[in-house]
Scaffold this motif. Sequence first.
Motif, PDB file in Angstrom:
ATOM      1  N   PRO A   1       0.832  -1.209   0.000  1.00 38.91           N
ATOM      2  CA  PRO A   1       0.000   0.000   0.000  1.00 38.91           C
ATOM      3  C   PRO A   1       0.866   1.258   0.000  1.00 38.91           C
ATOM      4  O   PRO A   1       1.929   1.294   0.602  1.00 38.91           O
ATOM      5  CB  PRO A   1      -0.811  -0.117   1.288  1.00 38.91           C
ATOM      6  CG  PRO A   1      -0.078  -1.090   2.134  1.00 38.91           C
ATOM      7  CD  PRO A   1       0.690  -1.986   1.216  1.00 38.91           C
ATOM      8  N   SER A   2       0.384   2.265  -0.684  1.00 37.70           N
ATOM      9  CA  SER A   2       1.097   3.531  -0.768  1.00 37.70           C
ATOM     10  C   SER A   2       1.103   4.214   0.598  1.00 37.70           C
ATOM     11  O   SER A   2       0.121   4.177   1.329  1.00 37.70           O
ATOM     12  CB  SER A   2       0.420   4.431  -1.801  1.00 37.70           C
ATOM     13  OG  SER A   2       1.079   5.670  -1.869  1.00 37.70           O
ATOM     14  N   SER A   3       2.209   4.843   0.920  1.00 34.90           N
ATOM     15  CA  SER A   3       2.339   5.582   2.165  1.00 34.90           C
ATOM     16  C   SER A   3       1.617   6.920   2.055  1.00 34.90           C
ATOM     17  O   SER A   3       1.614   7.552   1.001  1.00 34.90           O
ATOM     18  CB  SER A   3       3.821   5.820   2.446  1.00 34.90           C
ATOM     19  OG  SER A   3       4.010   6.823   3.393  1.00 34.90           O
ATOM     20  N   SER A   4       1.022   7.357   3.152  1.00 35.73           N
ATOM     21  CA  SER A   4       0.404   8.686   3.154  1.00 35.73           C
ATOM     22  C   SER A   4       1.476   9.760   2.997  1.00 35.73           C
ATOM     23  O   SER A   4       1.193  10.856   2.516  1.00 35.73           O
ATOM     24  CB  SER A   4      -0.401   8.903   4.427  1.00 35.73           C
ATOM     25  OG  SER A   4       0.435   8.782   5.561  1.00 35.73           O
ATOM     26  N   TRP A   5       2.729   9.445   3.371  1.00 34.60           N
ATOM     27  CA  TRP A   5       3.821  10.396   3.180  1.00 34.60           C
ATOM     28  C   TRP A   5       4.072  10.633   1.699  1.00 34.60           C
ATOM     29  O   TRP A   5       4.439  11.745   1.299  1.00 34.60           O
ATOM     30  CB  TRP A   5       5.101   9.913   3.854  1.00 34.60           C
ATOM     31  CG  TRP A   5       5.010   9.903   5.337  1.00 34.60           C
ATOM     32  CD1 TRP A   5       5.142   8.817   6.157  1.00 34.60           C
ATOM     33  CD2 TRP A   5       4.755  11.012   6.199  1.00 34.60           C
ATOM     34  NE1 TRP A   5       4.976   9.196   7.464  1.00 34.60           N
ATOM     35  CE2 TRP A   5       4.742  10.544   7.519  1.00 34.60           C
ATOM     36  CE3 TRP A   5       4.523  12.376   5.980  1.00 34.60           C
ATOM     37  CZ2 TRP A   5       4.524  11.366   8.612  1.00 34.60           C
ATOM     38  CZ3 TRP A   5       4.298  13.203   7.075  1.00 34.60           C
ATOM     39  CH2 TRP A   5       4.303  12.696   8.364  1.00 34.60           C
ATOM     40  N   THR A   6       3.874   9.621   0.885  1.00 35.07           N
ATOM     41  CA  THR A   6       4.103   9.767  -0.551  1.00 35.07           C
ATOM     42  C   THR A   6       3.171  10.819  -1.134  1.00 35.07           C
ATOM     43  O   THR A   6       3.618  11.747  -1.805  1.00 35.07           O
ATOM     44  CB  THR A   6       3.916   8.409  -1.272  1.00 35.07           C
ATOM     45  OG1 THR A   6       4.872   7.480  -0.746  1.00 35.07           O
ATOM     46  CG2 THR A   6       4.097   8.546  -2.760  1.00 35.07           C
ATOM     47  N   SER A   7       1.885  10.722  -0.851  1.00 35.36           N
ATOM     48  CA  SER A   7       0.944  11.706  -1.387  1.00 35.36           C
ATOM     49  C   SER A   7       1.176  13.081  -0.758  1.00 35.36           C
ATOM     50  O   SER A   7       1.038  14.109  -1.433  1.00 35.36           O
ATOM     51  CB  SER A   7      -0.500  11.251  -1.192  1.00 35.36           C
ATOM     52  OG  SER A   7      -0.782  11.027   0.161  1.00 35.36           O
ATOM     53  N   TYR A   8       1.562  13.115   0.514  1.00 32.22           N
ATOM     54  CA  TYR A   8       1.858  14.383   1.181  1.00 32.22           C
ATOM     55  C   TYR A   8       2.985  15.109   0.448  1.00 32.22           C
ATOM     56  O   TYR A   8       2.879  16.296   0.138  1.00 32.22           O
ATOM     57  CB  TYR A   8       2.247  14.107   2.641  1.00 32.22           C
ATOM     58  CG  TYR A   8       2.729  15.317   3.396  1.00 32.22           C
ATOM     59  CD1 TYR A   8       1.825  16.221   3.943  1.00 32.22           C
ATOM     60  CD2 TYR A   8       4.088  15.552   3.579  1.00 32.22           C
ATOM     61  CE1 TYR A   8       2.266  17.331   4.651  1.00 32.22           C
ATOM     62  CE2 TYR A   8       4.538  16.660   4.282  1.00 32.22           C
ATOM     63  CZ  TYR A   8       3.625  17.549   4.811  1.00 32.22           C
ATOM     64  OH  TYR A   8       4.067  18.646   5.506  1.00 32.22           O
ATOM     65  N   PHE A   9       4.069  14.395   0.166  1.00 39.16           N
ATOM     66  CA  PHE A   9       5.214  15.036  -0.483  1.00 39.16           C
ATOM     67  C   PHE A   9       4.969  15.313  -1.955  1.00 39.16           C
ATOM     68  O   PHE A   9       5.529  16.272  -2.505  1.00 39.16           O
ATOM     69  CB  PHE A   9       6.491  14.227  -0.269  1.00 39.16           C
ATOM     70  CG  PHE A   9       7.088  14.493   1.076  1.00 39.16           C
ATOM     71  CD1 PHE A   9       7.692  15.704   1.348  1.00 39.16           C
ATOM     72  CD2 PHE A   9       7.016  13.552   2.076  1.00 39.16           C
ATOM     73  CE1 PHE A   9       8.223  15.975   2.599  1.00 39.16           C
ATOM     74  CE2 PHE A   9       7.544  13.810   3.329  1.00 39.16           C
ATOM     75  CZ  PHE A   9       8.148  15.023   3.593  1.00 39.16           C
ATOM     76  N   GLU A  10       4.151  14.519  -2.614  1.00 39.31           N
ATOM     77  CA  GLU A  10       3.784  14.853  -3.993  1.00 39.31           C
ATOM     78  C   GLU A  10       3.128  16.231  -4.029  1.00 39.31           C
ATOM     79  O   GLU A  10       3.442  17.055  -4.881  1.00 39.31           O
ATOM     80  CB  GLU A  10       2.858  13.788  -4.580  1.00 39.31           C
ATOM     81  CG  GLU A  10       3.567  12.495  -4.904  1.00 39.31           C
ATOM     82  CD  GLU A  10       2.623  11.373  -5.284  1.00 39.31           C
ATOM     83  OE1 GLU A  10       1.404  11.454  -5.011  1.00 39.31           O
ATOM     84  OE2 GLU A  10       3.122  10.374  -5.844  1.00 39.31           O
ATOM     85  N   ARG A  11       2.225  16.493  -3.084  1.00 40.30           N
ATOM     86  CA  ARG A  11       1.572  17.811  -2.999  1.00 40.30           C
ATOM     87  C   ARG A  11       2.561  18.901  -2.614  1.00 40.30           C
ATOM     88  O   ARG A  11       2.562  19.992  -3.196  1.00 40.30           O
ATOM     89  CB  ARG A  11       0.433  17.783  -1.966  1.00 40.30           C
ATOM     90  CG  ARG A  11      -0.798  17.053  -2.406  1.00 40.30           C
ATOM     91  CD  ARG A  11      -1.976  17.273  -1.446  1.00 40.30           C
ATOM     92  NE  ARG A  11      -1.643  17.188  -0.041  1.00 40.30           N
ATOM     93  CZ  ARG A  11      -1.647  16.062   0.685  1.00 40.30           C
ATOM     94  NH1 ARG A  11      -1.973  14.916   0.103  1.00 40.30           N
ATOM     95  NH2 ARG A  11      -1.339  16.074   1.973  1.00 40.30           N
ATOM     96  N   LYS A  12       3.402  18.631  -1.632  1.00 41.45           N
ATOM     97  CA  LYS A  12       4.349  19.626  -1.145  1.00 41.45           C
ATOM     98  C   LYS A  12       5.351  20.038  -2.226  1.00 41.45           C
ATOM     99  O   LYS A  12       5.696  21.214  -2.339  1.00 41.45           O
ATOM    100  CB  LYS A  12       5.109  19.118   0.086  1.00 41.45           C
ATOM    101  CG  LYS A  12       4.278  19.119   1.336  1.00 41.45           C
ATOM    102  CD  LYS A  12       3.965  20.554   1.720  1.00 41.45           C
ATOM    103  CE  LYS A  12       3.227  20.640   3.021  1.00 41.45           C
ATOM    104  NZ  LYS A  12       2.870  22.010   3.374  1.00 41.45           N
TER     105      LYS A  12
END
Length: 98
Positions: A41-52
């Motif tokens: 499963p994808s990490s929530s950190w991955t989507s967080y940093f994609e946005r950042k």
Amino acid sequence: MSQAAEKTDRYISFEGIECDEQAQRVLHCIRDCTEAPQDGPSSSWTSYFERKLVEIARMGQDELFFVGSQVNYIRELFEHHGHRAGLDLLDQIEDECC
């Protein structure tokens, strides 16, 4: 001259410390993690940093400021992805530049 004496010391001078380059390298490591294929499963950190990363590019934000303000989150991302080089670089930038 001993190795300890050769080490740069940010409290004396930032001369010889490439903080901006190190911050750019940290961002590259973040991109390595966010663009890496996921086995589980994808990490929530991955989507967080994609946005950042999009936000800082849009705002023209300073990379070193970004790294300094997100150091704990970046560490979590690198640990999640087992990105040892990123963790080592983060330790270095935290020690020398933040």
